[in-house]
Design a protein around this motif. Structure first.
Motif, PDB file in Angstrom:
ATOM      1  N   GLY A  32     -17.275  -9.746  -5.183  1.00 26.26           N
ATOM      2  CA  GLY A  32     -16.933  -8.392  -4.775  1.00 26.26           C
ATOM      3  C   GLY A  32     -15.590  -8.254  -4.108  1.00 26.26           C
ATOM      4  O   GLY A  32     -15.158  -7.125  -3.821  1.00 26.26           O
ATOM      5  N   GLU A  33     -14.906  -9.348  -3.840  1.00 29.00           N
ATOM      6  CA  GLU A  33     -13.603  -9.233  -3.201  1.00 29.00           C
ATOM      7  C   GLU A  33     -12.576  -8.666  -4.176  1.00 29.00           C
ATOM      8  O   GLU A  33     -12.678  -8.851  -5.391  1.00 29.00           O
ATOM      9  N   VAL A  34     -11.584  -7.990  -3.622  1.00 28.91           N
ATOM     10  CA  VAL A  34     -10.499  -7.444  -4.427  1.00 28.91           C
ATOM     11  C   VAL A  34      -9.266  -8.303  -4.199  1.00 28.91           C
ATOM     12  O   VAL A  34      -8.868  -8.547  -3.049  1.00 28.91           O
ATOM     13  N   VAL A  35      -8.689  -8.782  -5.288  1.00 34.90           N
ATOM     14  CA  VAL A  35      -7.499  -9.618  -5.197  1.00 34.90           C
ATOM     15  C   VAL A  35      -6.350  -8.944  -5.953  1.00 34.90           C
ATOM     16  O   VAL A  35      -6.561  -8.167  -6.883  1.00 34.90           O
ATOM     17  N   VAL A  36      -5.141  -9.243  -5.515  1.00 37.52           N
ATOM     18  CA  VAL A  36      -3.954  -8.842  -6.265  1.00 37.52           C
ATOM     19  C   VAL A  36      -3.574 -10.011  -7.166  1.00 37.52           C
ATOM     20  O   VAL A  36      -3.577 -11.166  -6.735  1.00 37.52           O
ATOM     21  N   HIS A  37      -3.295  -9.705  -8.425  1.00 36.23           N
ATOM     22  CA  HIS A  37      -2.967 -10.781  -9.369  1.00 36.23           C
ATOM     23  C   HIS A  37      -1.594 -10.561  -9.978  1.00 36.23           C
ATOM     24  O   HIS A  37      -1.064  -9.451 -10.017  1.00 36.23           O
TER      25      HIS A  37
ATOM     26  N   GLU B 163       0.825  -1.218   0.000  1.00 33.73           N
ATOM     27  CA  GLU B 163       0.000   0.000   0.000  1.00 33.73           C
ATOM     28  C   GLU B 163       0.858   1.268   0.000  1.00 33.73           C
ATOM     29  O   GLU B 163       0.503   2.283   0.596  1.00 33.73           O
ATOM     30  N   ASP B 164       1.967   1.193  -0.714  1.00 32.13           N
ATOM     31  CA  ASP B 164       2.818   2.347  -0.978  1.00 32.13           C
ATOM     32  C   ASP B 164       2.375   2.899  -2.331  1.00 32.13           C
ATOM     33  O   ASP B 164       2.955   2.596  -3.373  1.00 32.13           O
ATOM     34  N   TRP B 165       1.317   3.702  -2.303  1.00 29.84           N
ATOM     35  CA  TRP B 165       0.654   4.085  -3.542  1.00 29.84           C
ATOM     36  C   TRP B 165       1.491   5.038  -4.386  1.00 29.84           C
ATOM     37  O   TRP B 165       1.411   5.015  -5.616  1.00 29.84           O
ATOM     38  N   ALA B 166       2.302   5.869  -3.763  1.00 28.05           N
ATOM     39  CA  ALA B 166       3.161   6.768  -4.527  1.00 28.05           C
ATOM     40  C   ALA B 166       4.172   5.960  -5.347  1.00 28.05           C
ATOM     41  O   ALA B 166       4.398   6.228  -6.537  1.00 28.05           O
TER      42      ALA B 166
ATOM     43  N   LEU C 271      -5.414 -12.140  -1.358  1.00 28.98           N
ATOM     44  CA  LEU C 271      -6.650 -11.398  -1.142  1.00 28.98           C
ATOM     45  C   LEU C 271      -6.293 -10.028  -0.587  1.00 28.98           C
ATOM     46  O   LEU C 271      -5.660  -9.926   0.476  1.00 28.98           O
ATOM     47  N   PHE C 272      -6.710  -8.973  -1.286  1.00 26.30           N
ATOM     48  CA  PHE C 272      -6.391  -7.611  -0.861  1.00 26.30           C
ATOM     49  C   PHE C 272      -7.487  -7.042   0.037  1.00 26.30           C
ATOM     50  O   PHE C 272      -7.199  -6.399   1.031  1.00 26.30           O
ATOM     51  N   ARG C 273      -8.738  -7.261  -0.331  1.00 29.23           N
ATOM     52  CA  ARG C 273      -9.857  -6.762   0.478  1.00 29.23           C
ATOM     53  C   ARG C 273     -11.009  -7.763   0.428  1.00 29.23           C
ATOM     54  O   ARG C 273     -11.492  -8.119  -0.638  1.00 29.23           O
ATOM     55  N   ALA C 274     -11.429  -8.206   1.596  1.00 27.02           N
ATOM     56  CA  ALA C 274     -12.479  -9.219   1.691  1.00 27.02           C
ATOM     57  C   ALA C 274     -13.856  -8.602   1.458  1.00 27.02           C
ATOM     58  O   ALA C 274     -14.049  -7.392   1.554  1.00 27.02           O
TER      59      ALA C 274
ATOM     60  N   LEU D  28      -8.904  -2.814 -11.263  1.00 23.49           N
ATOM     61  CA  LEU D  28      -8.921  -1.472 -10.685  1.00 23.49           C
ATOM     62  C   LEU D  28      -7.609  -0.740 -10.925  1.00 23.49           C
ATOM     63  O   LEU D  28      -7.551   0.486 -10.854  1.00 23.49           O
ATOM     64  N   CYS D  29      -6.561  -1.502 -11.148  1.00 24.13           N
ATOM     65  CA  CYS D  29      -5.234  -0.979 -11.437  1.00 24.13           C
ATOM     66  C   CYS D  29      -4.499  -2.115 -12.140  1.00 24.13           C
ATOM     67  O   CYS D  29      -5.070  -3.186 -12.342  1.00 24.13           O
ATOM     68  N   PRO D  30      -3.254  -1.948 -12.519  1.00 25.38           N
ATOM     69  CA  PRO D  30      -2.578  -3.049 -13.219  1.00 25.38           C
ATOM     70  C   PRO D  30      -2.419  -4.329 -12.397  1.00 25.38           C
ATOM     71  O   PRO D  30      -2.144  -5.379 -12.976  1.00 25.38           O
ATOM     72  N   ALA D  31      -2.603  -4.262 -11.069  1.00 24.09           N
ATOM     73  CA  ALA D  31      -2.361  -5.449 -10.250  1.00 24.09           C
ATOM     74  C   ALA D  31      -3.526  -5.851  -9.359  1.00 24.09           C
ATOM     75  O   ALA D  31      -3.430  -6.863  -8.665  1.00 24.09           O
ATOM     76  N   ARG D  32      -4.623  -5.093  -9.344  1.00 26.36           N
ATOM     77  CA  ARG D  32      -5.760  -5.416  -8.489  1.00 26.36           C
ATOM     78  C   ARG D  32      -7.026  -5.526  -9.316  1.00 26.36           C
ATOM     79  O   ARG D  32      -7.211  -4.778 -10.270  1.00 26.36           O
ATOM     80  N   ALA D  33      -7.900  -6.465  -8.906  1.00 25.43           N
ATOM     81  CA  ALA D  33      -9.155  -6.661  -9.630  1.00 25.43           C
ATOM     82  C   ALA D  33     -10.251  -7.066  -8.658  1.00 25.43           C
ATOM     83  O   ALA D  33      -9.998  -7.777  -7.678  1.00 25.43           O
ATOM     84  N   ARG D  34     -11.482  -6.598  -8.956  1.00 18.09           N
ATOM     85  CA  ARG D  34     -12.643  -6.932  -8.120  1.00 18.09           C
ATOM     86  C   ARG D  34     -13.426  -8.066  -8.786  1.00 18.09           C
ATOM     87  O   ARG D  34     -13.784  -8.000  -9.963  1.00 18.09           O
TER      88      ARG D  34
END
Length: 289
Positions: free
Chosen positions: A162-167, A93-96, A190-193, A142-148
């Protein structure tokens, strides 16, 4: 250490690499590259050291070493050092750093300080890949590495609607829908349950349109209903190959339907669905929350 010692350390690092002993390979490469951070070959050593820790799912270390690798990579050339740093920074979660990594790779991402929230299209994701899972679902990136997750995964998958995972960024299979090809990416974590449990009911539906109406009703309330007829059972070898999928998989008749909704809402919604066409629609069976 002498040059001979350095050569022996480098050799030992890649012997461990070839043996897929990622912990030992990563430790030896880091030891070498810390001694020679700007050697002409150091960009490769930094990258491989970070990659070894990615394989280990040691994201803090992959992030730390990945920053060094990206600092020595050429921006805008799709250098994988930026991609792997983008994944690690996203998980940390270092978004910068994540934004800078994606831009360094050559992608366009929205400005901001927090999570990257955009629409990078839909893609198939193989859930729980590290744990031996094999269920492939559709998700919106949602971004190059996360998807809902857009589908209702089966209860056995360990994932929810509806969960968000990092792929991962490396394709591992392909799905073709209507002549268009989509790469399959493996879930890393799993990024967000989701707080919506998965339940299963038995329904009687006179026509495929009745099943579509059920899905629409749940969607209107922010939930989801998906017939089990959409689940295609294939072996792992075929799953990692090219598979053609048909988007319209609804069928009439008796069948199982997976639901993503609060258990207390299911009876109310199912009753409303039945009331619109009682001569064609029914539901029975225990709810499995």
């Amino acid at each position: 250490m002498s040059r001979k010692d350095d050569r022996e350390l480098l050799k030992a690092a890649y012997e461990a690499w070839d043996a897929e002993d990622w912990a030992l390979a990563g430790e030896r490469l880091e030891r070498l590259v810390r001694r020679h951070p700007d050697h002409r070959r150091s960009p490769v050593w930094w990258y491989d050291a970070a990659l070894a820790h990615k394989f280990l799912r040691n994201w803090a270390k992959a992030h730390e070493l990945g920053r060094e690798a990206a600092a020595r990579a050429e921006r805008g050339t799709q250098d994988p050092a930026f991609w792997n740093l983008g994944i690690a920074a996203t998980i940390m979660e270092d978004w910068a750093t994540a934004r800078d990594a994606w831009r360094g790779y050559g992608l366009t991402v929205p400005d901001g300080d927090g999570e990257i929230e955009a629409d990078f299209g839909v893609t198939p994701i193989r859930l729980n890949a590290d744990a031996g899972g094999g269920e492939v679902v559709w998700a919106r990136r949602l971004c190059p590495a996360r998807a809902r997750v857009l589908n209702v995964p089966t209860p056995e998958s360990g994932r929810r609607y509806g969960e968000v995972v990092v792929h991962d960024g490396a394709p591992n299979g392909e799905r073709t829908v209507g002549g268009e090809r989509f790469s399959v990416f493996d879930e890393l974590l799993l990024f967000r349950a989701s707080d919506l449990p998965t339940s299963t009911v038995e329904v009687g539906a006179g026509t495929p349109e009745d099943v579509r109406a059920l899905a629409s009703l749940f969607d209107e309330h922010g939930y989801a209903a998906e017939p089990a007829s959409g689940v295609q059972l294939i072996c792992s070898c075929c799953s990692e190959g090219s598979v053609e999928q048909h988007p319209d998989h609804q069928i009439g008749g008796g069948q199982r339907v997976h639901l993503a909704a609060p258990v207390v809402k299911i009876s109310e919604l199912m009753a409303a669905w039945c009331a619109d066409a009682p001569e064609r629609r029914s539901w029975t069976g225990a709810i499995q929350g």
